[in-house]
Structures are given as C-alpha cells and as structure tokens.
Write a protein that holds these residues in place. Structure first.
Motif, PDB file in Angstrom:
ATOM      1  N   ARG A  96     -12.290  10.600 -19.789  1.00 42.04           N
ATOM      2  CA  ARG A  96     -12.060  10.678 -21.137  1.00 42.04           C
ATOM      3  C   ARG A  96     -13.160  11.463 -21.969  1.00 42.04           C
ATOM      4  O   ARG A  96     -14.238  11.492 -21.639  1.00 42.04           O
ATOM      5  CB  ARG A  96     -11.733   9.492 -21.744  1.00 42.04           C
ATOM      6  CG  ARG A  96     -11.571   9.377 -23.225  1.00 42.04           C
ATOM      7  CD  ARG A  96     -11.056   8.071 -23.785  1.00 42.04           C
ATOM      8  NE  ARG A  96     -12.457   7.046 -24.017  1.00 42.04           N
ATOM      9  CZ  ARG A  96     -12.949   7.157 -25.135  1.00 42.04           C
ATOM     10  NH1 ARG A  96     -12.526   7.706 -26.196  1.00 42.04           N
ATOM     11  NH2 ARG A  96     -14.234   6.409 -25.091  1.00 42.04           N
ATOM     12  N   THR A 112     -12.162  -2.192 -29.024  1.00 45.53           N
ATOM     13  CA  THR A 112     -12.324  -0.849 -29.318  1.00 45.53           C
ATOM     14  C   THR A 112     -11.354   0.203 -28.792  1.00 45.53           C
ATOM     15  O   THR A 112     -10.694   1.028 -29.291  1.00 45.53           O
ATOM     16  CB  THR A 112     -13.688  -0.212 -29.181  1.00 45.53           C
ATOM     17  OG1 THR A 112     -14.737  -1.033 -29.683  1.00 45.53           O
ATOM     18  CG2 THR A 112     -13.845   1.029 -29.490  1.00 45.53           C
ATOM     19  N   ARG A 113     -11.022   0.040 -27.258  1.00 46.77           N
ATOM     20  CA  ARG A 113     -10.133   0.606 -26.705  1.00 46.77           C
ATOM     21  C   ARG A 113      -9.685  -0.214 -25.295  1.00 46.77           C
ATOM     22  O   ARG A 113     -10.520  -1.140 -24.928  1.00 46.77           O
ATOM     23  CB  ARG A 113     -10.639   1.858 -26.350  1.00 46.77           C
ATOM     24  CG  ARG A 113     -11.796   1.992 -25.539  1.00 46.77           C
ATOM     25  CD  ARG A 113     -12.538   3.496 -25.229  1.00 46.77           C
ATOM     26  NE  ARG A 113     -13.669   3.423 -24.680  1.00 46.77           N
ATOM     27  CZ  ARG A 113     -14.979   3.177 -25.216  1.00 46.77           C
ATOM     28  NH1 ARG A 113     -15.094   3.030 -26.128  1.00 46.77           N
ATOM     29  NH2 ARG A 113     -15.814   3.214 -24.162  1.00 46.77           N
ATOM     30  N   THR A 158      -4.305   2.119 -23.726  1.00 46.78           N
ATOM     31  CA  THR A 158      -3.953   3.189 -24.756  1.00 46.78           C
ATOM     32  C   THR A 158      -4.308   4.513 -23.947  1.00 46.78           C
ATOM     33  O   THR A 158      -4.053   5.690 -24.502  1.00 46.78           O
ATOM     34  CB  THR A 158      -4.799   3.191 -26.147  1.00 46.78           C
ATOM     35  OG1 THR A 158      -6.142   3.115 -25.818  1.00 46.78           O
ATOM     36  CG2 THR A 158      -4.346   1.963 -26.860  1.00 46.78           C
ATOM     37  N   TYR A 159      -4.901   4.349 -22.885  1.00 44.68           N
ATOM     38  CA  TYR A 159      -5.234   5.580 -21.974  1.00 44.68           C
ATOM     39  C   TYR A 159      -5.521   5.328 -20.717  1.00 44.68           C
ATOM     40  O   TYR A 159      -5.755   4.088 -20.096  1.00 44.68           O
ATOM     41  CB  TYR A 159      -6.425   6.382 -22.729  1.00 44.68           C
ATOM     42  CG  TYR A 159      -7.757   5.535 -22.558  1.00 44.68           C
ATOM     43  CD1 TYR A 159      -8.690   5.824 -21.286  1.00 44.68           C
ATOM     44  CD2 TYR A 159      -8.240   4.611 -23.476  1.00 44.68           C
ATOM     45  CE1 TYR A 159      -9.774   5.282 -21.359  1.00 44.68           C
ATOM     46  CE2 TYR A 159      -9.264   4.106 -23.515  1.00 44.68           C
ATOM     47  CZ  TYR A 159     -10.387   4.145 -22.432  1.00 44.68           C
ATOM     48  OH  TYR A 159     -11.402   3.611 -22.119  1.00 44.68           O
TER      49      TYR A 159
END
Length: 126
Positions: free
Chosen positions: A123, A22-23, A98-99
C-alpha cells in the motif's frame, strides 16, 4: 466505542482493543503466507493507545506469538498495533477488509474482496 477481546489458543496471552480500527486488510505476500501457514493474513490496525495485552509473548522479526501454543498474535510499534484478526474471541466479526496487499500473489481461486482497494504489492501512502 467498540471493545474487542482476543487470545492465543491456550489462553495464556490475552488482549483487548478499544474503539475502531484505523484500517483492516488482507495480505497475500510471501512473508504473510509463510508466517500464517495460510494463503493470506487477515489483520486490523489500531492506535497503540487502544491496545492492551497480558501474558508473556515471544517475538520474531517484530511479530509476537505465544511461546506455549505458538499462536501468532500481533505486532506493535510506538504508534500502532497490528492484530491477527483470527485471534479475536468472537467470530465472525463485523470487521471487513478495506484493502488487499500483494494481490499479484493471491491464489487464483480467491476472489477480490468486493469494495476493497487492491494493491499489486504494498500500500502506498498519499
């Protein structure tokens, strides 16, 4: 569909992941630094239905680890499985953060991950 496998250092705990995460993130917060014993934690999140594990883990504050070798492994909720990506069997992987979280605590000698969203602290959804 991607299939990834991982284990603790001694091999008593194993897991597999189906599909894409998902991330993927990196966290520099104090909890992650202390829990990992490193400058950050590299993790991926999959739907709980994509995650399976075998072997008996122990738990501290929701984080599961191997009681034999002490490897920190994953945290699970009813919805998600957050995996310590350093426990994957094959390295390096094609997984790219991605972060980044808690960048205010990132070591000055570490550069931001190119193209990754940067969050001063947590986040925020939405």
């Amino acid at each position: 569909m991607a299939r990834l496998k991982g284990s603790c250092r001694c091999g008593r705990i194993t897991y597999s992941l189906e599909g894409e995460p998902t991330r993927i993130g990196i966290c520099h917060c104090t909890d992650c630094r202390q829990e990992s014993g490193s400058a950050f934690t590299f993790f991926g999140v999959w739907p709980a239905s994509s995650f399976s594990t075998s072997g008996e883990t122990d738990v501290h504050n929701g984080r599961r680890f191997c009681p034999t070798c002490g490897s920190r492994m994953f945290a699970c909720t009813d919805d998600e499985a957050e995996i310590k990506l350093g426990t994957l069997t094959d390295a390096p992987t094609a997984l790219v953060p991605t972060y980044e979280l808690w960048v205010k605590r990132r070591e000055k000698w570490l550069s931001p991950v190119e193209g990754a969203d940067q969050y001063v602290e947590d986040r925020r959804s939405g």
